[in-house]
Design a protein around this motif. Structure first.
Motif, PDB file in Angstrom:
ATOM      1  N   SER A 149       0.845  -1.192   0.000  1.00 38.50           N
ATOM      2  CA  SER A 149       0.000   0.000   0.000  1.00 38.50           C
ATOM      3  C   SER A 149       0.882   1.244   0.000  1.00 38.50           C
ATOM      4  O   SER A 149       1.546   1.539   0.996  1.00 38.50           O
ATOM      5  N   ARG A 355      -0.784  -3.884   3.095  1.00 38.21           N
ATOM      6  CA  ARG A 355      -1.509  -3.914   1.820  1.00 38.21           C
ATOM      7  C   ARG A 355      -2.743  -3.027   1.967  1.00 38.21           C
ATOM      8  O   ARG A 355      -3.266  -2.879   3.062  1.00 38.21           O
ATOM      9  N   GLY A 356      -3.222  -2.447   0.861  1.00 39.61           N
ATOM     10  CA  GLY A 356      -4.326  -1.513   1.020  1.00 39.61           C
ATOM     11  C   GLY A 356      -5.120  -1.232  -0.225  1.00 39.61           C
ATOM     12  O   GLY A 356      -5.843  -2.080  -0.737  1.00 39.61           O
ATOM     13  N   GLU A 357      -4.939  -0.009  -0.782  1.00 41.28           N
ATOM     14  CA  GLU A 357      -5.845   0.497  -1.809  1.00 41.28           C
ATOM     15  C   GLU A 357      -5.871  -0.365  -3.065  1.00 41.28           C
ATOM     16  O   GLU A 357      -6.940  -0.581  -3.660  1.00 41.28           O
ATOM     17  N   VAL A 383      -6.288  -7.432   4.165  1.00 37.68           N
ATOM     18  CA  VAL A 383      -5.827  -6.047   4.140  1.00 37.68           C
ATOM     19  C   VAL A 383      -5.967  -5.409   5.521  1.00 37.68           C
ATOM     20  O   VAL A 383      -5.077  -4.682   5.975  1.00 37.68           O
TER      21      VAL A 383
END
Length: 430
Positions: A149, A355-357, A383
């Motif tokens: 992320s 981890r993300g978008e 996430v």
């Protein structure tokens, strides 16, 4: 003779069916999101918790998927503010990451980024096939497990005070390599998920994305003098309007070309950071970055339904363990490439953990393509867990450094730090 004002009928500014509604709800949602993020961040700061998981927790607790008070009934109400938060986070990152860093470490940056992607994307693909959910699902999971992320990494670097550390250069370099890969990966994955069987269409989309990235890179490399003249002004208000407009506009154009909007904003920051106004822009964008960045993470929390998580908790925990292992290996490899010691290796491993978008984008694509219904709760749980563990691990990376092998130490660092300095937060004993 004219009619009196009181006798004359007054027409509404809009026909009834077209009258805008919900402005009060939208304002309450926006204001409530800011206030909730501020309150939780203040409480968390007193007990030493990082702000990112608290912002996400606020979104979960005050969103439509949990009982109690609901400030935001529809996560789409904050969609534009969330997008602006991501743009500003990456724009700020570009301001900090000078062109000299790119020119000085291009080869090593590509090696470190390539190693990171090979380990994490490869592990994600293998994990997806091991689950047996399907080939398309495995391709999605390769991206979910493989890409960090950018927003959370940026926030972690700021919160831990490591922007000036020597290992920050390979961290940012890996993010750049990831974003280039991301543009090509999305362009190739989209026709697969949509059922398209045209290889030429996938190649065309990938070429369009790569061409636009190349154009941005050339502008950043050779257009600095022109950009400096265009943005030169002594008026802070005019400067804010100018750089904000440029970052948002280029981010939108990037999206149109199939490149992540975040990388477009990053490239604008890269260009402006090398101009005479770069230092002023860095100070002026700081409060905007903090405010709208908080909304980005709050909106992320709104998308998570805790009720879906128990059905996928075993694969989520396995995926988190796999990501931890791959990140440690990637951190050791990057430290070897840059001749760093265990301390910077641990910082690289933990900073890039979250981890993300991008994972959420893949979850949306998978749902639209009608893939396995377990993908969405799996991605949400994975996430969320790493968004919480990532900042916590980064703040305690010195503990990991103690167990990493000392052979990573290069010629510049007999003390095991690779010749770098530790931030004040890292010098606090365990």
């Amino acid at each position: 003779m004219t009619e009196s004002a009181s006798a004359r009928p007054t027409a509404p500014p809009f026909p009834k069916e077209e009258r805008p509604i919900g402005h009060a709800d939208t304002l309450i949602a926006m204001g409530g999101a800011f206030l909730a993020a501020a309150v939780l961040a203040r409480l968390g700061g007193r007990i030493g918790l990082p702000t990112i998981p608290l912002f996400i927790l606020a979104g979960i607790l005050l969103g439509p998927h949990t009982p109690g008070v609901v400030i935001v009934h529809d996560p789409h109400d904050l969609e534009m503010l969330s997008a602006l938060g991501l743009v500003l986070l990456l724009f700020y990152l570009g301001l900090e990451f000078h062109l000299d860093d790119l020119k000085a470490g291009g080869r090593r940056m590509a090696l470190a980024g390539g190693l990171y992607l090979t380990l994490n994307v490869g592990a994600g693909l293998g994990f997806g096939f091991a689950l047996g959910w399907g080939t398309s699902e495995a391709l999605v999971l390769a991206g979910v497990l493989g890409i960090s992320s950018s927003a959370i990494v940026t926030k972690v670097l700021v919160d831990t005070g490591r922007l000036g550390n020597p290992e920050t250069r390979p961290i940012l370099g890996i993010i750049v390599v990831e974003d280039v890969f991301l543009a090509l990966y999305l362009a190739a994955l989209q026709p697969i998920l949509s059922g398209a069987d045209s290889l030429s269409s996938a190649v065309l989309d990938g070429g369009k994305a790569f061409g636009f990235l190349l154009l941005l890179a050339l502008a950043a490399r050779f257009g600095t003098r022109v950009v400096s003249r265009l943005f030169h002004t002594r008026d802070d208000e005019l400067l804010v309007i100018s750089f904000l407009g440029a970052a948002v506009f280029v981010a939108g154009v990037s999206e149109w070309f199939g490149v992540a909007d975040a990388i477009g904003a990053f490239m604008v920051g890269l260009m402006l950071g090398s101009t005479a106004s770069g230092e002023r822009i860095l100070k002026l964008v700081h409060p905007l970055r903090d405010a709208f960045g908080a909304i980005f993470f709050f909106a992320f929390g709104l998308s998570i339904d805790p009720g879906d998580l128990p059905t996928v908790w075993v694969p989520v925990l396995l995926a988190v363990a796999l990501t931890l292992a791959m990140n440690v290996l990637a951190g050791l490899g990057a430290a070897r490439i840059y001749s760093f010691g265990p301390g910077p290796a641990a910082n690289i491993s933990t900073t890039l953990l979250a981890r993300g978008e991008f994972a959420l984008i893949l979850a949306t694509m998978a749902a639209a393509a009608g893939l396995d219904e377990r993908l969405s709760p799996f991605i949400a749980g994975y996430v969320l867990l790493l968004a919480v563990l990532g900042p916590l691990a980064a703040g305690r990376s010195h503990r990991l450094a103690r167990v990493l092998p000392s052979w990573t130490t290069g010629p510049r660092g007999g003390d095991g730090t690779g010749g770098g300095t530790m931030s004040p937060r890292e010098q606090v004993p365990a």
